[in-house]
Design a protein around this motif. Structure first.
Motif, mmCIF file in Angstrom:
data_model
loop_
_atom_site.group_PDB
_atom_site.id
_atom_site.type_symbol
_atom_site.label_atom_id
_atom_site.label_comp_id
_atom_site.label_asym_id
_atom_site.label_seq_id
_atom_site.Cartn_x
_atom_site.Cartn_y
_atom_site.Cartn_z
ATOM 1 N N MET A 1 1.048 -1.300 -0.099
ATOM 2 C CA MET A 1 0.185 0.022 0.034
ATOM 3 C C MET A 1 1.167 1.261 0.380
ATOM 4 S SD MET A 1 -2.669 1.067 3.142
ATOM 5 C CE MET A 1 -2.244 1.444 4.087
ATOM 6 N N LYS A 2 2.039 1.502 -0.819
ATOM 7 C CA LYS A 2 2.798 2.142 -1.504
ATOM 8 C C LYS A 2 2.415 3.193 -1.427
ATOM 9 C CE LYS A 2 6.821 0.998 -0.240
ATOM 10 N NZ LYS A 2 8.083 1.083 1.135
ATOM 11 N N GLU A 3 2.037 4.368 -0.667
ATOM 12 C CA GLU A 3 1.465 5.648 -1.156
ATOM 13 C C GLU A 3 2.878 7.074 -1.787
ATOM 14 O OE1 GLU A 3 -2.687 8.543 -0.357
ATOM 15 O OE2 GLU A 3 -1.817 7.722 1.197
ATOM 16 N N ILE A 4 3.377 7.577 -2.316
ATOM 17 C CA ILE A 4 4.601 7.876 -2.179
ATOM 18 C C ILE A 4 3.976 9.035 -3.386
ATOM 19 C CG2 ILE A 4 7.078 8.625 -2.849
ATOM 20 C CD1 ILE A 4 7.211 5.954 -2.121
ATOM 21 N N PRO A 8 -4.012 16.125 -3.186
ATOM 22 C CA PRO A 8 -4.831 16.153 -2.202
ATOM 23 C C PRO A 8 -5.023 15.607 -1.096
ATOM 24 C CG PRO A 8 -5.662 16.533 -4.323
ATOM 25 C CD PRO A 8 -4.600 16.020 -4.052
ATOM 26 N N VAL A 9 -5.157 15.568 0.178
ATOM 27 C CA VAL A 9 -6.498 14.845 0.912
ATOM 28 C C VAL A 9 -7.745 15.372 1.273
ATOM 29 C CG1 VAL A 9 -4.315 14.667 2.970
ATOM 30 C CG2 VAL A 9 -5.657 16.533 3.044
ATOM 31 N N GLU A 10 -8.139 14.153 1.361
ATOM 32 C CA GLU A 10 -10.237 14.204 1.304
ATOM 33 C C GLU A 10 -10.080 14.613 2.332
ATOM 34 O OE1 GLU A 10 -14.485 13.154 0.405
ATOM 35 O OE2 GLU A 10 -13.000 12.262 -0.540
ATOM 36 N N LEU A 11 -10.527 16.390 3.039
ATOM 37 C CA LEU A 11 -10.370 16.948 5.160
ATOM 38 C C LEU A 11 -12.523 16.342 4.958
ATOM 39 C CD1 LEU A 11 -9.460 20.143 4.080
ATOM 40 C CD2 LEU A 11 -7.863 18.388 5.304
ATOM 41 N N THR A 12 -12.131 15.289 6.521
ATOM 42 C CA THR A 12 -13.118 15.306 6.263
ATOM 43 C C THR A 12 -14.182 16.701 7.142
ATOM 44 O OG1 THR A 12 -12.520 14.870 8.952
ATOM 45 C CG2 THR A 12 -13.101 13.870 7.618
ATOM 46 N N HIS A 13 -15.323 16.825 7.826
ATOM 47 C CA HIS A 13 -16.548 17.839 8.362
ATOM 48 C C HIS A 13 -15.541 18.855 9.164
ATOM 49 C CE1 HIS A 13 -19.297 20.939 9.328
ATOM 50 N NE2 HIS A 13 -18.837 20.593 10.989
ATOM 51 N N ALA A 14 -15.064 17.625 9.748
ATOM 52 C CA ALA A 14 -13.357 17.912 11.750
ATOM 53 C C ALA A 14 -13.049 17.977 10.867
ATOM 54 C CB ALA A 14 -13.721 17.039 11.935
ATOM 55 N N GLY A 15 -11.996 18.445 9.571
ATOM 56 C CA GLY A 15 -10.392 18.873 9.372
ATOM 57 C C GLY A 15 -11.177 20.039 8.338
ATOM 58 N N GLU A 34 2.426 2.681 4.919
ATOM 59 C CA GLU A 34 1.517 1.901 5.967
ATOM 60 C C GLU A 34 0.605 2.868 5.975
ATOM 61 O OE1 GLU A 34 4.668 3.278 6.837
ATOM 62 O OE2 GLU A 34 6.167 1.329 5.896
ATOM 63 N N GLY A 35 -0.803 1.675 6.588
ATOM 64 C CA GLY A 35 -2.303 3.101 7.354
ATOM 65 C C GLY A 35 -2.324 3.009 8.881
ATOM 66 N N ALA A 49 -7.893 7.450 -1.290
ATOM 67 C CA ALA A 49 -8.653 6.560 -1.470
ATOM 68 C C ALA A 49 -7.407 5.469 -0.804
ATOM 69 C CB ALA A 49 -8.728 6.608 -3.199
ATOM 70 N N VAL A 50 -6.502 5.730 -0.965
ATOM 71 C CA VAL A 50 -5.534 4.104 -0.054
ATOM 72 C C VAL A 50 -6.179 4.828 1.403
ATOM 73 C CG1 VAL A 50 -2.687 3.878 0.055
ATOM 74 C CG2 VAL A 50 -4.033 5.043 -1.682
ATOM 75 N N ALA A 51 -5.320 5.970 1.539
ATOM 76 C CA ALA A 51 -5.892 5.230 3.593
ATOM 77 C C ALA A 51 -6.057 6.374 4.589
ATOM 78 C CB ALA A 51 -3.913 5.301 4.165
ATOM 79 N N ASN A 52 -6.069 6.138 5.831
ATOM 80 C CA ASN A 52 -6.450 7.505 6.658
ATOM 81 C C ASN A 52 -5.240 7.895 6.939
ATOM 82 O OD1 ASN A 52 -9.419 6.411 7.396
ATOM 83 N ND2 ASN A 52 -8.219 5.506 9.635
#
Length: 130
Positions: A1-4, A8-15, A34-35, A49-52
């Motif tokens: 699950m490499k993410e390199i 962008p990240v998707e922000l939640t409402h709290a984020g 890792e995740g 889409a890959v991880a928290n």
């Protein structure tokens, strides 16, 4: 699950309503394989889409999977050299990450500084969520 790479990240409402809001529509540097599951009492702030990607516990604990602190204008080449075997194994061309760093680095540097400045200013006071 490499993410390199930069994405962008998707922000939640709290984020979107906290210090991470400065990262809205900014490509951040992902460099992990890792995740994580949310710790007890944590609130999810960002995902891909890959991880928290980020969480908070109260207003004083901020956990990030991505690199909002990355300064691509200084010593970034050392990352590429030091991790050349990892990049090759993942099929990632360092020339593309280098080009992406030139494109996205200035916005990330500004947004990352804003995130940490706001977070540090809020932890200087009482914990408003505890």
């Amino acid at each position: 699950m490499k993410e390199i790479g930069f994405a962008p990240v998707e922000l939640t409402h709290a984020g979107a309503n906290g210090p991470l809001r400065h990262l809205a529509n900014v490509a951040v540097l992902h460099w992990h394989g890792e995740g994580f599951e949310l710790p007890d009492g944590a609130e999810l702030l960002a995902t891909t889409a890959v991880a928290n990607q980020a969480f908070a516990v109260g207003s004083r604990v901020l956990g990030l999977q991505f690199h909002a602190e990355a300064d691509t204008s200084h010593e970034f080449e050392a990352w590429l050299i030091g991790h050349s075997a990892e990049l090759a194994a993942a099929g990632i061309d360092p020339r593309q990450i280098r080009a992406d760093a030139r494109e996205h680095g200035p916005a990330l540097r500004e947004a990352g500084r804003a995130v940490f400045a706001e977070w540090l200013s809020q932890i200087a006071g009482p914990d408003t969520y505890a």
